[in-house]
Every structure is written in C-alpha cells, then in structure tokens.
Design a protein around this motif. Structure first.
Motif, PDB file in Angstrom:
ATOM      1  N   ARG A 101     -14.693  16.067 -11.078  1.00 32.70           N
ATOM      2  CA  ARG A 101     -15.154  15.967  -9.804  1.00 32.70           C
ATOM      3  C   ARG A 101     -16.481  16.646  -9.692  1.00 32.70           C
ATOM      4  N   VAL A 102     -16.683  17.805 -10.001  1.00 25.96           N
ATOM      5  CA  VAL A 102     -17.805  18.610  -9.784  1.00 25.96           C
ATOM      6  C   VAL A 102     -19.087  17.619 -10.465  1.00 25.96           C
ATOM      7  N   LEU A 103     -18.703  17.340 -11.546  1.00 20.10           N
ATOM      8  CA  LEU A 103     -20.205  16.501 -12.358  1.00 20.10           C
ATOM      9  C   LEU A 103     -20.292  15.185 -11.592  1.00 20.10           C
ATOM     10  N   ALA A 104     -19.332  14.553 -11.003  1.00 15.95           N
ATOM     11  CA  ALA A 104     -19.371  13.216 -10.455  1.00 15.95           C
ATOM     12  C   ALA A 104     -20.273  13.716  -9.066  1.00 15.95           C
ATOM     13  N   ALA A 105     -19.874  14.795  -8.331  1.00 11.80           N
ATOM     14  CA  ALA A 105     -20.720  15.152  -7.295  1.00 11.80           C
ATOM     15  C   ALA A 105     -22.125  15.416  -7.307  1.00 11.80           C
ATOM     16  N   VAL A 106     -22.377  16.044  -8.687  1.00 16.54           N
ATOM     17  CA  VAL A 106     -23.715  16.413  -9.023  1.00 16.54           C
ATOM     18  C   VAL A 106     -24.373  15.195  -9.148  1.00 16.54           C
ATOM     19  N   ASP A 107     -23.740  14.134  -9.920  1.00 16.49           N
ATOM     20  CA  ASP A 107     -24.509  12.910 -10.175  1.00 16.49           C
ATOM     21  C   ASP A 107     -24.787  11.875  -8.939  1.00 16.49           C
ATOM     22  N   GLU A 108     -23.877  11.957  -7.884  1.00 19.92           N
ATOM     23  CA  GLU A 108     -23.782  11.214  -6.949  1.00 19.92           C
ATOM     24  C   GLU A 108     -24.969  11.846  -5.765  1.00 19.92           C
ATOM     25  N   LEU A 109     -25.192  13.018  -5.630  1.00 18.56           N
ATOM     26  CA  LEU A 109     -26.144  13.867  -5.035  1.00 18.56           C
ATOM     27  C   LEU A 109     -27.504  14.019  -5.666  1.00 18.56           C
ATOM     28  N   ASP A 110     -27.322  13.782  -6.932  1.00 18.02           N
ATOM     29  CA  ASP A 110     -28.680  14.167  -7.794  1.00 18.02           C
ATOM     30  C   ASP A 110     -29.241  15.527  -7.576  1.00 18.02           C
ATOM     31  N   TYR A 111     -28.071  16.440  -7.768  1.00 16.95           N
ATOM     32  CA  TYR A 111     -28.387  17.756  -7.697  1.00 16.95           C
ATOM     33  C   TYR A 111     -29.145  18.198  -8.954  1.00 16.95           C
ATOM     34  N   VAL A 112     -30.231  19.193  -8.395  1.00 17.33           N
ATOM     35  CA  VAL A 112     -30.979  19.931  -9.342  1.00 17.33           C
ATOM     36  C   VAL A 112     -30.782  21.483  -9.098  1.00 17.33           C
TER      37      VAL A 112
END
Length: 356
Positions: A36-47
């Motif tokens: 879930r966390v990695l999906a959120a990182v991907d969706e938001l393109d978090y750096v």
C-alpha cells in the motif's frame, strides 16, 4: 506542489512512521502494508527529502533486470546474458565502472512489475531492462510508460528486450523480436510439407508475444487459402501443451500438425501425442518456438523458430551500460530463423514427390 511523507501516509492510510520504515527498509512491515505504501509512493511520485532529493538526476550502481519467470529458459538465457554483459563494466572500463545487476522475478504479475519499477526508481537505478512480452491492458501499459518516463527523467537508462515498444514511449531502447515473421515462416513450412489441418496451442491471450505469434500463423494460413484449425490458449508451460492437445484432437481428430506457442509447450504436445499412441511426425507433426537448448535433444528433435536470446541479452546489457549506441529511432527488430528438425514431416499418405 511538493509531495510530503505525510501525503504518502494519508494516501496509504498509515502513519508517517510506517511510511518511513517502508522506505528505509530498517524495520519489518506487513507485506500488505508495504504494498500500500509503495503504491502511494508511485501514485504521488514521491521523492524523499534530504540529501537524496538533491541528487534526483544521479544514479546508483544498480541495474534491474525484470523477467516473468526466471525458471523459464526463455527469460533465464536473456537475463544471464545481460548480467554477463553488465559485468564487463569495471574500473577503467566503459560503462561507468562496476554495476550490480539484480534479476527481479515478477511471476507474470503486472502489479509486481510496477512495484519493482517503483523500487528501482527509489534506488536511482543506473538502468532497467524489461524482458519478454508485455500485458495487453491499456491501463497497465499507460502506467508502465509513465513509470519508465519518470525513470528516464531521473537518469536511468531503459531497455526493452524481446518486448515491443510501448505506445507513445520515446525513452526506451527497444530490441523487439520479430514474432510475427517467425510464426508465419513456421506455418509456411508446414503448408509446404502438405499439411492442411493444423492445430495451434497458444500462450496467454493477454500477452503481446501470444498475439503476434498467432497473427503470423494466421497470416500464413490466409495467404494459402487454408482454413484455420482449432486453437487453445494456456500457460507457456509443458502441462498446458499436454492438456491442450487432447482438446485440439477432440475438436479435429484428423489434425496432421500442431504448432505450439513455445518449445516448452511443444514438449507437452509431444508427450500427449505419445500417450495416445501417435507417432511424431508420421501421425502428427509438431513445431515449437524459441529454439531453447533442449529442443535439439528432444526425440525427435524439435522443429522450431530460433530467437537469438543470448545475443539479445548481451545487447540489452550493453545498452543498459551505455557501451552500445541505441538503435536508430530507438528500435531494432531482432529477426527470427526457422530451424527444421525431425519433428515435422509430410502428412501420412502425402505423395513424396508432391508439391506444397
């Protein structure tokens, strides 16, 4: 607007501390939560903030090689060859020094493929190589293209090996196998021998490799004015070939030839025919695809289509290192070659001097 760690936590429905643990990998987190966390990182393109964010265009010494199934020789040969080529880099050599090539086994899961790409982006991989056909799902293709564009923007080289270019993608160096032409030539070979009742054991219906090979097969039949025989879809494995053969013979007991999606499937076809007391090629001819190492040792040796898997893997590794220039326009078509062996022959009763 800058995306924060709190934004990721809110999207994933977890605490900021949990997001930090997942990203740092320094504390055990439940697999479902991690996804879930990695999906959120991907969706938001978090750096992440901090020193790493100031190096957004820098890359590490990591190269990721994505495969559907490392136990399948089709993928194993390409991955091994790419790893060897990447290993050619070292101190004082071209390619920027030594690289760590890691094989990422997706198990054919589109979600796992995107997760690996996310992880490789976070690690600022020097290069990513995607092998084999892709899933024909518009949503997945769009998500993959977007992820590869973000990788390329961060300085990661992207290479597609044995996979057609993604629609609208201009970032990847692509080595695409000519599956259509190979399948067409294989079917033409059977037609030239005199076969007119040909069954086909295809791979998964949602894969580009499956569609392209089936299109080549059907194009040869249409050009010769020969009706299509029965077809069955299944996995790219031996059991699929075995199970499909019974279905094809039920649909047309007079089949004189069966084309298999790949050589592993062809082994299953041969086993099923032998278990029914049928001789290869006297009763039924069998052909495969890929020319995997065991094909020449099958009894009889398997007629197939040779793809230069090792050579393509080496080229992919060199493209990933930057020691080989990208092909013109970013795309090179890798030819397929017909290899005729003992598993195909004329149909029973066909005159020896008759033409195709």
């Amino acid at each position: 607007m800058t995306v924060t760690l709190a934004d990721v936590a809110d999207r994933a429905g977890v605490s900021p501390a949990t997001v930090s643990r997942v990203l740092n990998g320094n504390y055990p987190v439940a697999a479902a939560t991690r996804e879930r966390v990695l999906a959120a990182v991907d969706e938001l393109d978090y750096v992440p903030n901090g020193p790493a964010s100031s190096l957004a265009a820098a890359t590490s010494d990591l190269v990721g090689i994505l495969v559907n199934d490392i136990a399948d020789p089709f993928f194993g040969i390409m991955a091994g060859a790419a790893q060897s080529a990447i290993g050619e880099g070292g101190p004082g050599r071209a390619g920027g020094g030594e690289k760590l090539a890691v094989v990422c086994n997706t198990g054919g899961s589109p979600e796992r493929e995107l997760t690996y790409l996310t992880l490789l982006q976070r690690q600022r991989a020097a290069a990513v190589i995607l092998t084999g056909g892709s899933l024909e799902d518009p949503g997945h293709l769009a998500a993959t293209a977007a992820k590869l564009a973000r990788l390329a923007d961060g300085g990661t080289r992207v290479v597609l090996c044995g996979r057609p270019p993604l629609p609208g993608d201009t970032t990847a160096a692509t080595l695409a196998f000519d599956n259509r032409a190979g399948a067409r030539r294989l079917t033409e070979h059977l037609l030239e021998l005199g076969h007119r009742r040909i069954g086909y054991v295809a791979g998964p219906a949602d894969r580009t490799t499956t569609r392209h090979r089936l299109e080549g097969h059907r194009a040869a039949l249409a050009a010769a004015g020969v009706p299509e025989g029965p077809a069955a879809h299944g996995r790219y494995d031996r059991s699929s070939g075995y199970e499909a053969t019974s279905e094809l013979l039920r649909l047309d007991p007079e089949l004189t030839a069966i084309v298999a999606a790949n050589d592993t499937v062809a082994l299953g076809v041969c086993a099923a025919l032998r278990d029914r007391g049928l001789s290869i090629p006297d009763d039924v001819s069998v052909a495969g695809f890929d020319d995997l190492p065991f094909s020449v040792d099958a009894v009889p040796a398997l007629t197939t289509v040779r793809l230069p898997l090792h050579e393509a893997g080496v080229r992919a590794g060199r493209l990933a290192l930057g020691t080989e220039p990208a092909p013109p326009g970013g795309l090179a078509t890798v030819p397929a070659e017909l290899v005729v062996r003992g598993s195909t022959g004329r149909p029973r009763g066909w005159p020896a001097d008759a033409g195709g």
